[in-house]
Design an enzyme around this catalytic site. Structure first.
Site, short mmCIF file in Angstrom:
data_model
loop_
_atom_site.label_atom_id
_atom_site.label_comp_id
_atom_site.label_asym_id
_atom_site.label_seq_id
_atom_site.Cartn_x
_atom_site.Cartn_y
_atom_site.Cartn_z
N TYR A 54 -2.57 -23.27 -11.56
CA TYR A 54 -3.18 -22.04 -11.03
C TYR A 54 -3.91 -22.27 -9.72
CZ TYR A 54 -6.94 -23.73 -14.18
OH TYR A 54 -7.85 -24.49 -14.85
N LYS A 99 -7.01 -2.27 -3.54
CA LYS A 99 -7.39 -2.15 -2.12
C LYS A 99 -8.72 -1.40 -2.13
CE LYS A 99 -5.03 -0.60 2.11
NZ LYS A 99 -3.89 0.21 2.61
N1 LIG Z 1 1.29 4.31 -3.80
C1 LIG Z 1 0.68 4.08 -2.60
N2 LIG Z 1 0.00 5.06 -2.03
C2 LIG Z 1 -0.61 4.82 -0.84
C3 LIG Z 1 -0.53 3.58 -0.24
C4 LIG Z 1 0.19 2.54 -0.90
O1 LIG Z 1 0.30 1.39 -0.42
N3 LIG Z 1 0.79 2.84 -2.07
N4 LIG Z 1 -1.18 3.36 0.96
C5 LIG Z 1 -1.86 4.31 1.55
C6 LIG Z 1 -2.61 4.07 2.79
O2 LIG Z 1 -2.21 2.92 3.46
C7 LIG Z 1 -4.09 4.03 2.36
O3 LIG Z 1 -4.36 2.82 1.69
C8 LIG Z 1 -5.04 4.21 3.50
O4 LIG Z 1 -6.21 4.81 3.05
C9 LIG Z 1 -1.97 5.68 1.02
N5 LIG Z 1 -1.30 5.84 -0.25
#
Ligand SMILES: Nc1nc2c(c(=O)[nH]1)N=C([C@H](O)[C@@H](O)CO)CN2
Length: 123
Positions: A54, A99
């Site tokens: 890991y 995120k």
């Molecule tokens: N299913 C997802 N939806 C969204 C993504 C993603 O990567 N997958 N990314 C965004 C934008 O980059 C967001 O992170 C910015 O605020 C929006 N929706």
């Protein structure tokens, strides 16, 4: 003897996102991995070379993610899966990517991918 090796809370920084402003910065991600593997050899030998290391996988995933520039977390999660399956004897994999700073109204947003070796290396 099937088991799961886990890594929680990896924190790489990468270019990730769909919007113009997101292409200009690096954002912190939080990645959890659960890797299914056969514990038989490691349990018998008690030797690291027979195990999914890991520590080595953590370093590999951090280095890999920090070189990527995907728009979607879905694409990043699939790329991490390919990287792991190509390097380690993992049969099934769960990847959670958060995120945390993407949506101000949410504590965190993210994706979760469950994939097995055959599916991943075929696609
Ligand atoms: N299913 C997802 N939806 C969204 C993504 C993603 O990567 N997958 N990314 C965004 C934008 O980059 C967001 O992170 C910015 O605020 C929006 N929706």
């Amino acid at each position: 003897m099937k088991g799961v090796v886990t890594i929680k809370g990896l924190e790489p920084e990468a270019v990730i996102g769909c919007y113009d402003w997101e292409r200009e910065i690096k954002q912190r991600l939080i990645i959890d991995l659960a890797m299914t593997t056969d514990f038989a050899a490691a349990a018998k030998s008690d030797d690291l070379p027979d195990a999914l290391d890991y520590a080595a996988i953590s370093q590999q995933v951090i280095s890999f993610v920090e070189q990527t520039e995907f728009q979607l977390l879905e694409a990043l999660s699939a790329a991490i899966a390919t990287e792991i399956f190509q390097s380690w004897p993992v049969s099934e994999l769960r990847i959670d990517i958060d995120k945390p700073n993407a949506v101000p109204a949410a504590a965190s947003v993210g994706v979760s991918l469950n994939v097995n070796r055959a599916q991943c290396l075929r696609d």
